[in-house]
Design an enzyme around this catalytic site. Sequence first.
Site, short mmCIF file in Angstrom:
data_model
loop_
_atom_site.label_atom_id
_atom_site.label_comp_id
_atom_site.label_asym_id
_atom_site.label_seq_id
_atom_site.Cartn_x
_atom_site.Cartn_y
_atom_site.Cartn_z
N GLU A 66 5.08 10.80 -7.33
CA GLU A 66 5.68 10.26 -8.54
C GLU A 66 4.66 9.43 -9.31
OE1 GLU A 66 10.40 9.82 -7.45
OE2 GLU A 66 9.11 8.10 -7.01
N CYS A 101 8.23 -1.45 -9.38
CA CYS A 101 7.27 -1.80 -8.34
C CYS A 101 7.93 -1.76 -6.96
CB CYS A 101 6.72 -3.19 -8.61
SG CYS A 101 5.55 -3.79 -7.38
N CYS A 125 3.86 -1.67 4.13
CA CYS A 125 4.35 -2.96 3.65
C CYS A 125 5.88 -2.97 3.75
CB CYS A 125 3.89 -3.21 2.22
SG CYS A 125 2.09 -3.33 2.06
N CYS A 165 1.21 4.49 -14.70
CA CYS A 165 1.09 4.08 -13.30
C CYS A 165 0.92 5.35 -12.47
CB CYS A 165 2.35 3.31 -12.88
SG CYS A 165 2.37 2.83 -11.14
N CYS A 188 8.20 -2.21 0.63
CA CYS A 188 7.81 -1.10 -0.25
C CYS A 188 8.43 0.21 0.24
CB CYS A 188 6.29 -0.98 -0.30
SG CYS A 188 5.70 0.36 -1.35
N CYS A 245 2.04 6.45 2.02
CA CYS A 245 1.11 5.33 2.20
C CYS A 245 1.13 4.90 3.66
CB CYS A 245 1.50 4.16 1.31
SG CYS A 245 0.34 2.77 1.35
#
Length: 345
Positions: free
Chosen positions: A91, A333, A117, A106, A120, A113
Site C-alpha cells: 500500500e 500512520c 513495533c 507516502c 504498528c 516489516c
Amino acid sequence: MTTALTDLSLEHLTSLVTSLGFKPFTASQLVLWLYRDAVGSFEEMTNLPKAARAVLQERFAVDPLEPITMLQGSDGTRKFLWKLRDGQRIESVLIPSEDGERLTACVSSQVGCAMACDFCRTGMMGLKRNLTLGEITSQLRLMKQKTEKPITNVVFMGMGEPLTNFQNVCDSITFMSSENAFGLGKRRITVSTSGLIPQLKRFCERFDVKIAISLSAANDELRDKLMPINKRYPIAELMQFCREYSEQKRHTIMFEYVLIKGVNDSQDQAERLVQILKGVRAKVNLIPFNPFEESEYKRPDSKVYEWWSKYLWDRGIPAPIRISGGRDILAACGQLATAEKKEKK
C-alpha cells in the site's frame, strides 16, 4: 517474466540501451518519459525511434506492479493497493495538506516489516520481502498519473523499514532527487527509520535528505516493549548518533512519538523526553495513536496530546500535533497492511 525498466538504475539503463544498439542518450530520454512524464506505455515515448519502441515493447515492461484498488478518505487522503508480480501486495498513500499547497506521497519499501513495533499494523504482517527499485519508484510514478496536482514531497513512511532495504531505497532516492527524473529537492524527501544506527550512519554519509526517527518512548524499558529494535540499539546510543549528526550537519532531526493512552503519554515520559533530547536539534511530531482492529491500544484524549505539545514547546522543542490523514480508510500512520478482508469493497 519480462524485466521492468523501472527496476534498472541509470547505470544499468545506459548499459541496456547501448547493448540493444541504441545511442547512450536514449537512456536519458527513457528517464524523462518514465519519471518526469510518468507515461504508461512505450508508445507514448514519441521521440524514440519506432524500432526502439518496438524492441522495448517486446522485451520489457514499464512497471513491476499494477493497481488493485484506490480508497479515498473524507479528508481527501487516497490509499492505493498495488499487486506485485509475485502476487504480493503493498500500500501507499497520497496525502494533501490542509492548505492545498503540498501533496505528499507516502511510499512503502518492503512487503510487511520485521521491526514488529507493537503499535504498528504493518509490523503484525512480519517481513515478506524487500521491494525492488522499480517497485518503490513505480508507486510514485503511478500515483503521479492519478493526480492533476504535482507531488511535492515524498516520505518513506509506508510499509517496511527503509534502511533494511538499503541499496534499493538509495537508488530510488537518486531518481526522486534527479532533475531529469522526479525532480524533487533533497529536503522534500524524508526517510523514516526505527533507529538502525549502522545503516543510518551509512545513509547520512550518502544523502542529505531529511531523516525521521521513530521514538515513541523515552526510556529503554518501555521502548524495548513498544519497539524491539531498541534492544539492539538502545536510546543512549541512538541519541549519541543524533547529537553528532545534528552538530555536524546543522540539521534538525525529526522524531516521531506515537502517543498511546495509558502507555507512553504520562508526564514522566514527557520529562524524560526533554532530558534525552538535550544537545540535539530536535523536532517532535506528536502522533495520537491511530486505532485498528487487531490492537487493544487506545488513542489518548485531545487534552493529553495538547498538553504534551505545549510542554515541549515551552522547553524549546517544536512539537506539532500530527493528526494523520485517512484514518477512516486505514491509511493513517501505523495502519497500513494488506489483509485482503480490509480491502474488499
